[in-house]
Motif scaffolding. Structure first.
Motif, short mmCIF file in Angstrom:
data_model
loop_
_atom_site.label_atom_id
_atom_site.label_comp_id
_atom_site.label_asym_id
_atom_site.label_seq_id
_atom_site.Cartn_x
_atom_site.Cartn_y
_atom_site.Cartn_z
N VAL A 30 40.33 40.04 14.11
CA VAL A 30 39.16 39.96 15.00
C VAL A 30 38.69 38.50 15.07
O VAL A 30 38.40 37.98 16.15
CB VAL A 30 38.02 40.89 14.50
N GLY A 31 38.66 37.85 13.91
CA GLY A 31 38.28 36.44 13.87
C GLY A 31 39.26 35.59 14.66
O GLY A 31 38.86 34.66 15.38
N GLN A 32 40.54 35.91 14.54
CA GLN A 32 41.57 35.16 15.28
C GLN A 32 41.37 35.30 16.79
O GLN A 32 41.49 34.33 17.54
CB GLN A 32 42.96 35.66 14.89
N LYS A 33 41.07 36.52 17.21
CA LYS A 33 40.85 36.77 18.65
C LYS A 33 39.61 36.00 19.14
O LYS A 33 39.60 35.44 20.23
CB LYS A 33 40.64 38.27 18.91
N TYR A 34 38.58 36.00 18.30
CA TYR A 34 37.34 35.30 18.66
C TYR A 34 37.63 33.81 18.85
O TYR A 34 37.20 33.18 19.82
CB TYR A 34 36.29 35.51 17.56
N LEU A 35 38.40 33.27 17.90
CA LEU A 35 38.69 31.83 17.97
C LEU A 35 39.61 31.51 19.15
O LEU A 35 39.49 30.46 19.77
CB LEU A 35 39.31 31.36 16.65
N GLU A 36 40.53 32.42 19.43
CA GLU A 36 41.41 32.21 20.60
C GLU A 36 40.57 32.08 21.86
O GLU A 36 40.79 31.21 22.70
CB GLU A 36 42.39 33.37 20.74
#
Lengths: 167, 150
Positions: free
Chosen positions: B35-41
């Motif tokens: 979820v954090g990775q998607k947010y940062l993307e």
């Protein structure tokens, strides 16, 4: 016998190698350059510009341990066969607020060359030529005068300029 | 606060971003790295799979606060991301013979870590009459004990 390098004039250049499917959208940047030139407004901040800017700052920091901070950015459109006037991005009477580095990014370019002038002690008036290609950047000290030439007659050249200071 | 390392295509750490834990919670309110990775993307213009969570309190595979260590070391600019072993490696010391110790996530000499100084040497160090320390001798491939106050 020892040697101390007091100063150096470095030119950093290369391609902006973004991850696959995350490449810089050159059409969008060219569109923004055109818009800013036609409307005489500041260059529009966009995700695409941020990608380019972050790539440069992070990779220069990683490789050369230089932290860059943005000063200004703008885009230029050069006519076919155009040779620019000599360009200098510092204000000689306001060095305090002048940038350290000038970066040129080839948004849409063809047969475009950059000539960077420098001095090597008493050997004045020297220059170094480099071809600017699509998706390529050239960064050099803003105290160096430069100009761009285009050796073709069919297309406009779109070049993004970003100036930085380093901390 | 959660920390995510942004890695380059050749697995070098470019920078480390701090993320509010709320931005990496899934629909059940559980923290989830993806979820954090998607947010940062979405917000930081870099592919999700090239953001790797890192722990601020992990150093040499030990969690400073007694928790579970994550990925060997807290990532920093210039560190290498080792996907196979799930470790952030600091740059190799300037000793060509040194090798990786995957258990401790450190670079070690081929004969292991530096020996421990004796209790007497330690007390002399504490009293500041001496400063005993082992240093690696790459030519002889040994640890040399030196008093740096001599």
């Amino acid at each position: 016998m020892q040697k101390k390098v007091l100063t150096e004039q470095s030119i950093y250049y290369g391609n902006v190698s973004m991850p696959k499917h995350w490449e810089i959208d050159q059409n969008e940047l060219a569109h923004h350059i055109l818009h800013s030139n036609l409307t005489n407004k500041k260059f529009k901040f966009s995700k695409t510009f941020d990608k380019l800017d972050s790539y440069i700052k992070e990779h220069i920091n990683l490789k050369y341990n230089k932290s860059l901070v943005n000063k200004e950015t703008w885009g230029n459109i050069y006519k076919p066969s155009e040779i620019t006037i000599p360009l200098l991005n510092i204000d000689p009477v306001d060095l305090r607020n002048s940038p350290d580095f000038t970066l040129l990014y080839g948004v849409k370019v063809k047969d475009c060359f950059v000539r960077i002038h420098y001095e090597d002690n008493r050997r004045k008036g020297r220059s170094w030529d480099i071809e600017l290609k699509d998706n390529m950047f050239i960064m050099f000290p803003s105290t160096n005068m430069y100009y761009l030439t285009s050796n073709q007659k069919d297309s406009l050249n779109f070049v993004q300029t970003i100036t930085y200071e380093y901390i | 606060m959660a920390h995510f390392a942004k890695i380059s295509e050749n697995n070098k750490v470019l920078t480390v971003h701090v993320l509010d834990n709320l931005n990496m919670q899934n629909v059940n309110g559980v923290e989830d790295e993806t979820v954090g990775q998607k947010y940062l993307e979405q917000h930081s213009n870099w592919p999700a799979e090239m953001w790797i969570q890192t722990s601020y309190n992990t150093f040499n595979s030990i969690h400073k606060l007694g928790g579970t260590p994550l990925r060997g070391n807290y990532a920093a600019i210039g560190y290498d991301w080792d996907e196979t072993n799930q470790i952030f490696w600091p740059p190799k010391p300037s000793y060509p013979s040194w090798v990786k110790n995957i258990l401790t996530a450190t670079w070690e000499s081929p004969i292991g870590p530096d020996p421990t100084i004796t209790a007497e040497q330690q007390s002399q160090n504490t009293a500041a009459t001496h400063f005993w320390k082992y240093s690696w001798n790459e030519n002889d491939q040994t640890w040399n004990l030196t008093n740096y106050l001599a």
